[in-house]
Design an enzyme around this catalytic site. Structure first.
Site, PDB file in Angstrom:
ATOM      1  N   ARG A  85      22.583  17.922 -36.308  1.00 49.05           N
ATOM      2  CA  ARG A  85      21.185  18.140 -35.910  1.00 49.05           C
ATOM      3  C   ARG A  85      21.026  19.493 -35.224  1.00 49.05           C
ATOM      4  O   ARG A  85      19.992  20.144 -35.354  1.00 49.05           O
ATOM      5  CB  ARG A  85      20.710  17.008 -34.993  1.00 49.05           C
ATOM      6  CG  ARG A  85      19.221  17.054 -34.696  1.00 49.05           C
ATOM      7  CD  ARG A  85      18.754  15.787 -33.994  1.00 49.05           C
ATOM      8  NE  ARG A  85      18.596  14.677 -34.914  1.00 49.05           N
ATOM      9  CZ  ARG A  85      17.431  14.300 -35.431  1.00 49.05           C
ATOM     10  NH1 ARG A  85      16.333  14.984 -35.148  1.00 49.05           N
ATOM     11  NH2 ARG A  85      17.355  13.263 -36.236  1.00 49.05           N
ATOM     12  N   GLU A 106      11.627  12.580 -28.194  1.00 50.45           N
ATOM     13  CA  GLU A 106      12.529  13.717 -28.038  1.00 50.45           C
ATOM     14  C   GLU A 106      11.871  15.098 -28.109  1.00 50.45           C
ATOM     15  O   GLU A 106      12.239  16.005 -27.344  1.00 50.45           O
ATOM     16  CB  GLU A 106      13.635  13.637 -29.098  1.00 50.45           C
ATOM     17  CG  GLU A 106      14.562  12.456 -28.922  1.00 50.45           C
ATOM     18  CD  GLU A 106      15.546  12.346 -30.067  1.00 50.45           C
ATOM     19  OE1 GLU A 106      16.753  12.267 -29.798  1.00 50.45           O
ATOM     20  OE2 GLU A 106      15.117  12.333 -31.233  1.00 50.45           O
TER      21      GLU A 106
END
Length: 782
Positions: A330, A733
């Site tokens: 990621r 997030e």
């Protein structure tokens, strides 16, 4: 309550009764939280015979485990039994991806703080005292530890093979670029510091069954880990979690060691066992956000546009893989953040160190990757003598050929230009930039800084198969509704949003809906509540179940009145048919008498996703969430102290299911990210490997006094182009990246010390010490 206010509240309730989604409704447990009546696992009544477990931790960072004097430990006051690796009937492993993470050390110890034994006692304090004396009863032959990730990188010691992502011809583009810049970026990790610590309570059941109350973001993974440790099948193990006092990723995989120890002890002694470490032991045992070191070379033109980027990312993973591979994946996918990069080469190295095994943390590698490109653009702007905002805008994703990410996904829902433009106007950025420059020109000691940073954050799990969820919806014959889903509530309001979606789908008031505890015996094979997908997945699954029940109810009413089903409606707790109205309660009872199924399961799998882990190409994200923030800071150049004077935030949550909850999530993420960027510093002893910042006395999280005095948070008016739940966007997030603007505002203030002619070598977190070091470097070079 006076009559005027009471009437207003009733009117609001009636107006929003069948439009539960899209409304600012209180958190479903808020009234319990403020009254101290929301039970967490440690509040559950302890069953008769309950024992308390405490972990004895390795006193060295690396060594061969030669002998444990179990008899000596058992002889200590209050000790009932001692559990070692030899007592685990199944597999001594709780690794979530790669099986390299022992529950209790066996043969080798890998970090200072690794669990070696579990001590059982009737009294928790006696168990802790005995466990703390493990060093007197254990023989370990020391081995050389590797404590620094760059040392591990130099020795090519990795927990997983290196990763690579590339597009274009980087060497040629670098050679032809008008300007090149090289540098190193040091970015520290972060402790989750959930208010409720790790805890599991294991209760033996009949026929080898085991009930585990566990504070976890991933009940299904805990179910499997416990089953493997006990040498049983998954159906023997039931994991339940009503609520957590925070998780932030720290309870995604690393609650497993506590669940497994409690369950193994409970099975051996056939008694309930509670495993609750104190905060210091929690710090010493568990991992946290990965520290990163970025080495970069970039080429750019006179406008600051990046023409090529060659980046090495090295992360501190600790001794085992845990979730380090997807975290690094990621990070690579978020290096582009909001910017078009025509030629890019990114190499990721997951360094194995003899420290705690790092794990998930809000953002899951995305913030570490995006921070690097923001740092680079900030440096490029300063070297060109341009406002960093102008350089960022020059690199921003646009249309046509400038809308494809380095991993091959088209940015189809780009609202960056409009969002940033709105924030620049509402924050009065340009005028404030002039005011900051004017202030600094006449202030030799106190310096102000200003920065605007954007966010583009991908939403979905890295692994495609994890993007699924299930739910159960029951409508009882009194018209009340019970929902169970696979997500976990950790204070973020997931249950509230799911309840809103069920009420909205059925056309009834939110007050009818109740959400029960997450339970592996109700919804099976669930994914973790992580990657900001909790509402997306579970909200869709619950809405699917509710929609099936709605269709059955409408079909029943249509058949009863012999009219087409499309002429029947259900809204505001009332069904309408042939000009007549039927209350929801009467409709449900009528359907029950007619033997219509009043419960349903729902399921959702995110569409359009595909990903090749070998080529690092595909569509790993269903959509992107966007945002931007402007921060203004004041830095004392004599002490290194700073203060955030004002923060303006504009964040994209699509069509909000619950604006109040979403704004709360944005505010909380901003403050948590600000702490990571400024005060939360992790320090390990350079030779022993002991984590020195293992308690609130040595690890500083933000407090109320650290919040910006002027804090303006707004939601960007938008609607998800993808068919997400209620056309909303994830909010957990993405906003954690917003306080990058605080860091770069501090860097801007330091740069003013040298009249912006020297690029400040500021590391993150920007502690007072780091700020002073950067100021000294600027002064020496100015």
């Amino acid at each position: 309550m006076n009559q005027t206010v009471d009437a207003g509240v009733k009117a609001l309730s009636q107006a929003t009764a069948s439009t539960a989604a899209g409304q600012s409704r209180p958190h479903e447990s808020a009234h319990l939280h403020v009254a101290g009546a929301a039970p967490y696992i440690d509040d559950l009544p302890e069953l008769q015979g309950t024992l308390h477990a405490a972990l004895g931790l390795s006193p060295v960072a690396h060594g061969r485990l030669l002998h444990i004097d179990v008899a000596g430990l058992k002889a200590l006051p209050g000790v009932v039994d001692v559990i070692t690796a030899a007592d685990i009937p199944g597999t001594n492993d709780c690794g979530p991806v790669i099986h390299d993470d022992p529950i209790l050390a066996d043969g080798v110890v890998h970090y200072l703080g690794q669990p070696v034994v579990a001590v059982l006692s009737h009294d928790r304090e006696l168990a802790r005292r005995a466990a703390a004396r493990l060093k007197d009863f254990v023989q370990i032959e020391p081995l050389p530890p590797v404590l620094d990730p760059l040392q591990a990188h130099a020795q090519q010691q990795y927990v997983v093979p290196p990763m690579h992502m590339a597009r274009g011809d980087v060497p040629t583009a670098l050679a032809q670029a008008p300007h090149t810049v090289q540098g190193r970026i040091e970015l520290g990790g972060q402790e989750q510091f959930y208010l409720e610590g790790q805890i599991s309570y294991a209760v033996p059941k009949e026929n080898r069954g085991m009930l585990v109350h566990c504070s976890t973001q991933h009940p299904s993974e805990m179910q499997h880990a416990v089953a493997h440790a006990l040498g049983l099948h998954a159906h023997h193990v039931q994991v339940e979690c009503r609520r957590m006092g925070g998780g932030f990723g720290g309870k995604e995989s690393q609650s497993a060691v506590f669940a497994c120890v409690a369950a193994v002890a409970a099975r051996k002694l056939n008694r309930p066992v509670k495993m609750r470490p104190d905060r210091d032991d929690d710090f010493m045992i568990t991992g946290r956000r990965h520290c990163f070191v970025h080495d970069y070379t970039v080429g750019h033109d006179a406008e600051g546009r990046l023409l090529a980027a060659d980046v090495d990312m090295v992360s501190r993973c600790g001794y085992s893989a845990d979730l380090s591979a997807p975290v690094m994946g990621r990070a690579l996918c978020h290096f582009d953040n909001a910017y078009w990069l025509p030629n890019v080469q990114i190499d990721g190295f997951c360094a194995r160190t003899n420290t705690q095994s790092n794990t998930a943390f809000r953002g899951f590698g995305g913030p570490q990757g995006a921070f690097a490109v923001e740092y680079i653009l900030d440096t490029v702007a300063r070297r060109l003598g341009r406002d960093a905002l102008d350089v960022r805008m020059a690199n921003l994703y646009g249309q046509h050929e400038r809308n494809v990410t380095p991993y091959g996904q088209v940015v189809e829902d780009n609202v960056l230009q409009a969002l940033i433009g709105q924030l620049v106007h509402s924050s009065d950025y340009r005028a404030r930039r002039e005011a900051v420059n004017a202030f600094n020109a006449t202030s030799p000691v106190l310096k102000k800084g200003l920065a605007l940073t954007p966010v583009k954050f991908g939403i979905s799990f890295n692994l495609v198969h994890l993007n699924q969820a299930g739910a159960l919806v029951h409508v009882y014959n009194d018209g009340s509704i019970l929902v169970n889903h696979g997500g976990t509530e950790m204070g973020q309001g997931l249950n509230t949003k799911v309840a809103q979606m069920v009420a909205h789908t059925l056309g009834v008031s939110l007050e009818r809906v109740r959400v029960s505890a997450t339970d592996t015996s109700k919804v099976a094979n669930t994914s973790a509540t992580a990657a900001s997908t909790g509402s997306d997945l579970n909200g869709k699954a619950a809405a699917d179940a509710a929609q099936q029940i709605r269709q059955r109810l409408l079909a029943h009413l249509a058949a009863k009145h012999q009219v087409p089903v499309d002429t029947v409606d259900l809204a505001h707790d009332v069904a309408t048919v042939n000009g007549q109205t039927v209350s929801f309660e009467d409709l449900v009872m009528s359907a029950y008498v007619a033997r219509v199924q009043l419960w349903s399961d729902g399921f959702y799998a995110t569409p359009k996703l595909h990903w090749d882990r070998n080529t690092m190409q595909g569509r790993p994200f269903y959509y992107f969430a966007y945002g931007a923030s402007v921060s203004e800071v004041l830095v004392d150049t004599l002490t290194g102290e700073h203060k955030v004077l004002r923060a303006d935030v504009l964040h994209d949550v699509g069509r909000s299911i619950n604006p109040a909850l979403d704004i709360g999530q944005v505010e909380g993420a901003f403050i948590q990210g600000m702490g990571w960027m400024t005060t939360e510093e992790l320090v390990w002893h350079p030779t022993s490997g002991k984590l020195l910042t293992h308690a609130p006395s040595t690890y500083k999280i933000p407090t109320a006094s650290d919040c910006p005095a002027d804090f303006r948070v707004n939601l960007f008016t938008n609607e998800n182009v993808e068919d997400s739940v209620y056309r909303s966007k994830a909010v957990g997030e993405p906003p954690l990246l917003l306080p990058f603007s605080v860091f770069f505002a501090i860097r801007d203030a330091i740069s003013a010390v040298g009249q912006h002619r020297v690029d400040p070598p500021l590391r993150a977190p920007a502690t007072a010490e780091a700020i002073l070091e950067a100021i000294t470097a600027v002064q020496a070079s100015a």
